[in-house]
Design an enzyme around this catalytic site. Structure first.
Site: not given
Ligand code: PGA
Length: 250
Positions: A10, A12, A95, A97, A167, A173, A213
């Site tokens: 992803n 982003k 997602h 976000e 998630e 993140g 992560s």
């Molecule tokens: P990350 O993000 O691997 O940077 O923790 C995962 C995601 O938001 O899909």
């Protein structure tokens, strides 16, 4: 039943079109693994150059969002037909976000999921709890609600082909990965919930990813769990480490 693992990046809001092409050139040789479905979900403007750059490789290009209307006066949105015409097969939906910054709800997620299926796109449906919810002990109830609404009016035949990404928001993140036992507990609960909504065959077919992560050091342990069928990867998908995640079994 054996489910093929699926590892999706992803990206982003990262990578301009020219940076996207350069990154794919770098990652191409590192992500070759026919035992795993490898998907790069990229910003909409990168989709076409990314398709071109990934031609002849095992990399499939996905999107990070779509809109639930067919076409028309929805300035700034991307329709499912646009994604299909650009050769996209997978699309991330809901997602955390998008839920946090763009006011997406379980209901809009459901509309997008149905629209994706109508157009033959495979949704990667995201769910996950906040740290507060985990500490309150309501994680499983919360996730079950997200799943039940996301799959309203989705047929069993469609659901079998869906991907769910679990998630935990506190793990995204942050460098704070859920333990493999924590991740397995929720992924197993998601599969059980799908079994209740549909049947055993649907529960056995659907693929469930863990995200938050994920990196080259923890992927093998996470993906070894019986209900974890791969990962949705943010930060590490922009680095050579993504190759180590895809090749977790080598
Ligand atoms: P990350 O993000 O691997 O940077 O923790 C995962 C995601 O938001 O899909």
């Amino acid at each position: 039943m054996s489910r093929k693992k699926i590892v999706a990046g992803n990206w982003k809001m990262n990578m301009t079109p020219s940076e996207a092409v350069a990154l794919i050139e770098t990652l191409k040789p590192l992500v070759a693994n026919d035992e795993v479905d490898v998907v790069f979900c990229v910003p909409a403007i990168d989709i076409i150059p990314a398709q071109e750059a990934a031609k002849g490789t095992n990399i499939q290009i996905g999107a990070e969002n779509l809109y639930f209307e067919e076409k028309g006066a929805y300035t700034g949105e991307i329709s499912p037909a646009m994604l299909v015409d650009a050769g996209v097969k997978y699309v991330i939906i809901g997602h955390s976000e998008r839920r946090e910054y763009f006011a997406e709800t379980n209901e809009t997620v459901n509309k997008k999921v149905k629209k994706a299926f109508e157009h033959g796109l495979t949704p990667i449906i995201c769910c996950g709890e906040s740290l507060t919810q985990r500490e309150q002990g309501i994680t499983i109830d919360w996730i079950r609600q997200q799943i039940k609404i996301a799959f309203l009016d989705v047929t069993a035949e469609q659901a079998k082909t869906a991907v769910v990404a679990y998630e935990p928001i506190w793990a995204i993140g942050t460098g704070k990965t859920a333990t493999s036992d924590q991740a397995e507990e929720v992924c197993a609960a998601i599969r059980a919930c799908i079994g209740e909504i549909y049947d055993e065959a649907t529960a056995a077919a659907i693929r469930i990813q863990y995200g938050g992560s994920v990196n080259g050091g923890n992927a093998a342990e996470l993906f070894a769990k019986p209900d974890i069928d791969g990962g949705l990867v943010g930060g590490a998908s922009l680095k050579p480490d993504f190759g180590a995640i895809v090749n977790y079994n080598k």
